[in-house]
Design an enzyme around this catalytic site. Sequence first.
Site, PDB file in Angstrom:
ATOM      1  N   GLU A 196       0.889  -1.170   0.000  1.00 39.06           N
ATOM      2  CA  GLU A 196       0.000   0.000   0.000  1.00 39.06           C
ATOM      3  C   GLU A 196       0.916   1.205   0.000  1.00 39.06           C
ATOM      4  OE1 GLU A 196      -3.240  -0.161  -0.104  1.00 39.06           O
ATOM      5  OE2 GLU A 196      -3.398  -2.323   0.182  1.00 39.06           O
ATOM      6  N   CYS A 227      -2.856   8.813   3.444  1.00 38.00           N
ATOM      7  CA  CYS A 227      -2.629   8.307   2.087  1.00 38.00           C
ATOM      8  C   CYS A 227      -3.860   8.537   1.221  1.00 38.00           C
ATOM      9  CB  CYS A 227      -2.274   6.827   2.138  1.00 38.00           C
ATOM     10  SG  CYS A 227      -3.496   5.865   3.026  1.00 38.00           S
TER      11      CYS A 227
HETATM   12  P1  NAP Z   1       8.510   4.869   4.520  1.00 42.29           P
HETATM   13  O1  NAP Z   1       9.646   5.768   4.813  1.00 42.29           O
HETATM   14  O2  NAP Z   1       8.469   4.191   3.213  1.00 42.29           O
HETATM   15  O3  NAP Z   1       8.513   3.765   5.714  1.00 42.29           O
HETATM   16  C1  NAP Z   1       7.493   2.810   5.813  1.00 42.29           C
HETATM   17  C2  NAP Z   1       7.962   1.651   6.666  1.00 42.29           C
HETATM   18  O4  NAP Z   1       8.975   0.916   5.992  1.00 42.29           O
HETATM   19  C3  NAP Z   1       8.571   2.041   8.010  1.00 42.29           C
HETATM   20  O5  NAP Z   1       8.156   1.114   8.984  1.00 42.29           O
HETATM   21  C4  NAP Z   1      10.063   1.925   7.762  1.00 42.29           C
HETATM   22  O6  NAP Z   1      10.807   1.683   8.938  1.00 42.29           O
HETATM   23  C5  NAP Z   1      10.084   0.720   6.857  1.00 42.29           C
HETATM   24  N1  NAP Z   1      11.280   0.602   6.027  1.00 42.29           N
HETATM   25  C6  NAP Z   1      12.028   1.584   5.495  1.00 42.29           C
HETATM   26  N2  NAP Z   1      13.010   1.056   4.724  1.00 42.29           N
HETATM   27  C7  NAP Z   1      12.871  -0.297   4.801  1.00 42.29           C
HETATM   28  C8  NAP Z   1      13.571  -1.401   4.221  1.00 42.29           C
HETATM   29  N3  NAP Z   1      14.612  -1.222   3.404  1.00 42.29           N
HETATM   30  N4  NAP Z   1      13.163  -2.649   4.519  1.00 42.29           N
HETATM   31  C9  NAP Z   1      12.108  -2.864   5.328  1.00 42.29           C
HETATM   32  N5  NAP Z   1      11.398  -1.859   5.898  1.00 42.29           N
HETATM   33  C10 NAP Z   1      11.769  -0.589   5.622  1.00 42.29           C
HETATM   34  O7  NAP Z   1       7.108   5.616   4.661  1.00 42.29           O
HETATM   35  P2  NAP Z   1       6.595   6.676   5.771  1.00 42.29           P
HETATM   36  O8  NAP Z   1       7.356   7.946   5.589  1.00 42.29           O
HETATM   37  O9  NAP Z   1       6.575   6.043   7.109  1.00 42.29           O
HETATM   38  O10 NAP Z   1       5.085   6.888   5.314  1.00 42.29           O
HETATM   39  C11 NAP Z   1       4.685   7.810   4.347  1.00 42.29           C
HETATM   40  C12 NAP Z   1       4.364   7.173   3.016  1.00 42.29           C
HETATM   41  O11 NAP Z   1       3.485   6.084   3.219  1.00 42.29           O
HETATM   42  C13 NAP Z   1       3.627   8.118   2.080  1.00 42.29           C
HETATM   43  O12 NAP Z   1       4.188   8.016   0.800  1.00 42.29           O
HETATM   44  C14 NAP Z   1       2.183   7.598   2.067  1.00 42.29           C
HETATM   45  O13 NAP Z   1       1.485   7.814   0.871  1.00 42.29           O
HETATM   46  C15 NAP Z   1       2.388   6.158   2.319  1.00 42.29           C
HETATM   47  N6  NAP Z   1       1.203   5.585   2.974  1.00 42.29           N
HETATM   48  C16 NAP Z   1       0.420   4.765   2.229  1.00 42.29           C
HETATM   49  C17 NAP Z   1      -0.707   4.214   2.806  1.00 42.29           C
HETATM   50  C18 NAP Z   1      -1.594   3.293   2.006  1.00 42.29           C
HETATM   51  O14 NAP Z   1      -2.437   2.627   2.606  1.00 42.29           O
HETATM   52  N7  NAP Z   1      -1.458   3.222   0.694  1.00 42.29           N
HETATM   53  C19 NAP Z   1      -1.041   4.486   4.132  1.00 42.29           C
HETATM   54  C20 NAP Z   1      -0.207   5.337   4.853  1.00 42.29           C
HETATM   55  C21 NAP Z   1       0.920   5.886   4.264  1.00 42.29           C
HETATM   56  P3  NAP Z   1      11.585   2.884   9.707  1.00 42.29           P
HETATM   57  O15 NAP Z   1      10.542   3.819  10.150  1.00 42.29           O
HETATM   58  O16 NAP Z   1      12.268   2.179  10.812  1.00 42.29           O
HETATM   59  O17 NAP Z   1      12.503   3.480   8.693  1.00 42.29           O
END
Ligand code: NAP
Length: 527
Positions: A256, A295
């Site tokens: 997602e 999102c």
């Molecule tokens: P993010 O930086 O991509 O991080 C998401 C998750 O992935 C975090 O738990 C992060 O852990 C983990 N992560 C990062 N690098 C990783 C890797 N190499 N391997 C495994 N896990 C890894 O996203 P965010 O800044 O938290 O959230 C914002 C984004 O999420 C926006 O783009 C938004 O559109 C999207 N979003 C989408 C939805 C949906 O349902 N489509 C819902 C909410 C948000 P750490 O925090 O420890 O780095």
Amino acid sequence: MRQLRGFLNSTWVDGQPSRTKLYNPSTGEAVAEVLEPSSSDLVAGLELARTKGGPELRQMTYAQRAEILTGMAEVNAAHAQELDELAMVNGGKTKAGAQFDVGGGTYTLQHYAELGRGIGDAKYRTDGRWLQLSSRHLQFIGQHVWVPVSGVAIGINADNFPAWSLAQKVARSILAGVSFLCKPATATALVAHRMVELWVEAGILPDGVLQLFMGDFSSHLGNLQEDDVIAFTGSAETGGRIAYHTRRIGYRFSAETDSSNAAALGPDVQDGSPTWQLFIDHAVFATTFLTGQMCTSLRRLLVPREKTQAVVDALVAELSKVVVGNPADPSVTIGPLTTADRLREVQRGLRLLRQEGRVVYEGQGSRSPVGGTPSGNFFWPTVVLVNEGIEALMSQHLEVFGPVIQITAVDPKPSVVSEVSARGGGSLVGAVYSDDVPWVTAVAQGLMGHTGRVYVANSRVDRKAPNPATVLPHLVHGGPGRAGGGEELGGLRGLEAFQRRVALEGDEWLVNAVIGTPRTREAVAAS
Ligand code: NAP
């Protein structure tokens, strides 16, 4: 400072302090640090899930798994105030935003508990009707059945909904019969950590059914196996990195990710009419609620060219009432962005949007936030931009994850509206506002090709009804293309991410005995 440990192999494990601290984004003050478990602790936890938690869940009926979810929902409800406060301190949410996250999670747990009770004393769900496979041997039948995967589900969550995201993933995984490992986004992990702590203290979970990893998971993806599942929520960029491992190791992966959601206003909608007011309400909600960090927030308003100025005026009239500041102050209606990185991302995104659009409004509040420190915080004002439809290619695609909304002036022909909306590259939700049924029909049919959920509204939709940003457990959540291609929720459909469909064939008595629903020949014939 509070230290947050992982819960693995039935133990709160010590670990190395993570590089990322948890902050109060209104004050810049560090509120907790994460102790990252070692790889051997994680491996022991995964082993417990595979050998004990999963097998125990698979032996339970849906009604028994539903009991666990009911217990979890009750614990959440009893601690709602404490969890709300953590979401306000660590996520910068207003009280309403915190309740949306925490209360939404509790509601989703209750919803899945109810669905599980509805299935009752069965261990398996059938998929469709049994099939007669041989005209000569009438008792030879086929039946599709959903079975839990034999591995572990790993829920990796984004930073904006720490409570709801955890609750909706763990609810579906446990009801599906699969043990769950939660990996919250580090920056806002306080709420998710406390939820797991409360569930563990309550003693409602069999060993190995729920575990918690804190911190950076990137170097641990190699510990997963083919029969595991990753349910990921976050940016498309991170999703792409995990997908690379998925292909190498072969485990299942659902994503997602980003979305540049569009809402279209019909040419028939008069300034000040109920449909107009609904459109403006929803646009204001999208810009301000959770400081635009949903999102499903509407990012682009596709407006008939001659109505552009009236929409700007109506939006600005509402946004100028917004009070930016520390949500600890009850007069505040919009808090800070979640992290310093998010603030930089929003600033970068705005620089790009300005290349194609003009800023017609920028709120003032972030420079003098109510109850916030003047520096070291992550406040940002609400911003409205106007761009010229079809030419503003980058503006249609970019997701600026903050309190920013764009008005795109378009020719309201349904084909044009659909084309501009599709420039988002695949989105979670698209919305249409009009009382002109043929126009709504044509635009909505266009949107369905590139959007996960389509919201159609006219003057009969009440202002208190769910708005396009609201994700309900009854309906699927997800979208094609850059939105990740995943599908969550949607009632019992939401279990399919954690289950496999198996085809059973043979003698009807044996087939029904294997499923655990022995039936008479008459009952089979009547079903
Ligand atoms: P993010 O930086 O991509 O991080 C998401 C998750 O992935 C975090 O738990 C992060 O852990 C983990 N992560 C990062 N690098 C990783 C890797 N190499 N391997 C495994 N896990 C890894 O996203 P965010 O800044 O938290 O959230 C914002 C984004 O999420 C926006 O783009 C938004 O559109 C999207 N979003 C989408 C939805 C949906 O349902 N489509 C819902 C909410 C948000 P750490 O925090 O420890 O780095």
